[in-house]
Design a protein around this motif. Sequence first.
Motif, PDB file in Angstrom:
ATOM      1  N   ALA A 177      79.758  40.619 -42.050  1.00  0.00           N
ATOM      2  CA  ALA A 177      80.930  39.750 -42.052  1.00  0.00           C
ATOM      3  C   ALA A 177      81.906  40.118 -40.936  1.00  0.00           C
ATOM      4  N   CYS A 178      81.872  41.346 -40.486  1.00  0.00           N
ATOM      5  CA  CYS A 178      82.770  41.787 -39.416  1.00  0.00           C
ATOM      6  C   CYS A 178      82.271  41.347 -38.037  1.00  0.00           C
ATOM      7  N   GLY A 179      81.058  40.874 -37.945  1.00  0.00           N
ATOM      8  CA  GLY A 179      80.493  40.518 -36.651  1.00  0.00           C
ATOM      9  C   GLY A 179      80.676  39.076 -36.260  1.00  0.00           C
TER      10      GLY A 179
ATOM     11  N   ALA B 164      76.987  47.288 -48.278  1.00  0.00           N
ATOM     12  CA  ALA B 164      77.485  47.789 -46.998  1.00  0.00           C
ATOM     13  C   ALA B 164      76.956  46.951 -45.840  1.00  0.00           C
ATOM     14  N   VAL B 165      75.697  46.553 -45.899  1.00  0.00           N
ATOM     15  CA  VAL B 165      75.117  45.718 -44.842  1.00  0.00           C
ATOM     16  C   VAL B 165      75.807  44.357 -44.798  1.00  0.00           C
TER      17      VAL B 165
END
Length: 83
Positions: free
Chosen positions: A18-20, A12-13
């Motif tokens: 990756a979305c940032g 999850a981390v």
Amino acid sequence: MKPVVSLALIAAVLALAACGEREQVAEFKRGKYQGKPDTQPWANAPLPNEFRGGSWKAGDRASWENSVLERQLAQHEHKRIYQ
């Protein structure tokens, strides 16, 4: 903690990291060129012969054009085969 829970937490981390992603486009300033200035192709020195560079003199447009013509003729299959 159980190993399954810790693996799920790590996954999850990594997914959230990756979305940032930040935008990588340079900021546009009207009337200002942001990049490296271009030079004329004949203003550069040719590559050494080990890299099959041309044989023009730096700054001489006519010799650069002749070098390009010679290269084009060498890439023409009929001219290469029948010479």
